[in-house]
Write a protein that holds these residues in place. Structure first.
Motif: not given
Length: 352
Positions: A31-48
């Motif tokens: 929600x904070x960035x407006x992007x969607x990712x795979x669960x395996x994405x190496x980016x910093x993890x969002x808050x719950x």
């Protein structure tokens, strides 16, 4: 067909662990960035609280999320069709472009080949994917209360009629018609198990459904026909009340809903719904047991049909009905949600 997702806690744990078991079957919208990712994405993890989980790319796009450039969720694993790869790159470069078959022809692509390739890999066509990305953005802006023209521009629809028609397919009517027509208002409610659409007037709640329920478009059409009312995006005090009660329910603090309901069904169907609401929280009943409670023990199938016709999820707790053998049986919101709700209420009942 959508993949039956486990509960959000399980998915969030998988996201933190970058568990590859869900790759291609579950996605997270941030929600904070407006992007969607795979669960395996190496980016910093969002808050719950900033995480929304989806079972398909189409659902992510329709909710207004754009694909992550780091984990590239549109580039699924396995052998990659160069046509798909090239067009995904083109869509990333111009996500707000209003694509057409003529554009594909100008790029020397055969539209039918492109259609089959995207259908095979994503379950939707390239043109549908492009429209969903634009429409999802416009829906999100429209829901925030801005003017229609601003939402249209945000979604990159050159044609106002085209944008209104696209919104109408999702909601049911052009919002500007509210000036001359009786209308119901619809708005999104976020819950731990997915977004829900609430439709209400100033006096009662008419519909509360999960947004990815396949029957939702049919239910909206039926509601329009029954009430003779159009449906627009917006808020009423009733929707605010529903949101407050739903927050209380999901936090385990509210055990009984008091929001007035508009129950559109036959007398028999409404009696079934009344019985559903009388089932104590933490308890479940079979279809046959409900028929017996009504003094109509031979009406098990009719009870099942009435249960399936419920358009006010959770508040009219059709999830509390199971098969005579103890199986969960069907649930329009997905069996994983039914399991979640039953377990949630079981835990709530232990605290009463």
């Amino acid at each position: 067909m959508l993949f039956d997702l486990p509960d959000d806690d399980t998915l969030y744990t998988a996201l933190i662990a970058r568990d590859p078991a869900y790759d291609g079957f579950a996605f997270v919208g941030v929600k904070s960035t407006g992007v969607f990712c795979r669960l395996t994405c190496a980016a910093r993890k969002p808050k719950r609280e900033n995480s929304r989980f989806f079972s398909s790319i189409a659902a992510c796009l329709e909710a207004g999320f754009r694909p992550c450039k780091r984990c590239t969720p549109l580039a699924l694993s396995g052998e990659k069709d160069p046509t798909v790869t090239q067009l995904i790159d083109a869509l990333d470069r111009e996500p707000e472009k209003r694509w057409s078959e003529d554009d594909l022809l100008r790029l020397d692509y055969d539209p039918s080949t492109v259609r089959r390739a995207f259908k095979r890999q994503f379950g939707i066509t390239f043109l549908e994917m492009a429209r969903l990305r634009r429409l999802g953005k416009g829906m999100d802006v429209l829901a925030s209360g801005v003017k229609i023209i601003d939402a249209q521009i945000e979604a990159s629809y050159e044609s106002g009629s085209g944008f209104r028609a696209a919104i109408a397919r999702h909601i049911g009517v052009n919002p500007s018609q509210a000036r001359t027509h009786q209308f119901l208002k619809a708005d999104w409610l976020d819950t731990p198990i997915g977004s829900m659409l609430a439709v209400a007037d100033n006096y009662a709640l008419h519909l509360l459904e999960f947004c990815d329920r396949k029957a939702l478009p049919t239910e909206l059409t039926r509601l329009k026909n029954v009430t003779g009312s159009d449906i627009i995006m917006g808020r009423t005090p009733l929707i605010d009340r529903v949101e407050q009660e739903m927050n209380g329910y999901f936090s385990g603090q509210l055990f009984e809903f008091t929001t007035p309901l508009a129950q559109h069904g036959s007398l028999f169907t409404q009696k079934v719904w009344d019985v559903l609401r009388s089932i104590p929280i933490g308890d479940v009943q079979s279809y046959s047991a409900i028929a017996s409670m009504m003094g109509q023990s031979s009406a098990t199938r009719a009870v099942a049909r009435a249960n399936g016709a419920n358009q006010i999820s959770i508040i009219i707790p059709c999830h509390r009905v199971i098969g005579a053998d103890g199986s969960l049986t069907g649930y329009g919101g997905g069996l994983w949600r039914k399991r979640w709700l039953i377990e949630h209420e079981r835990r709530m009942s232990l605290r009463q």
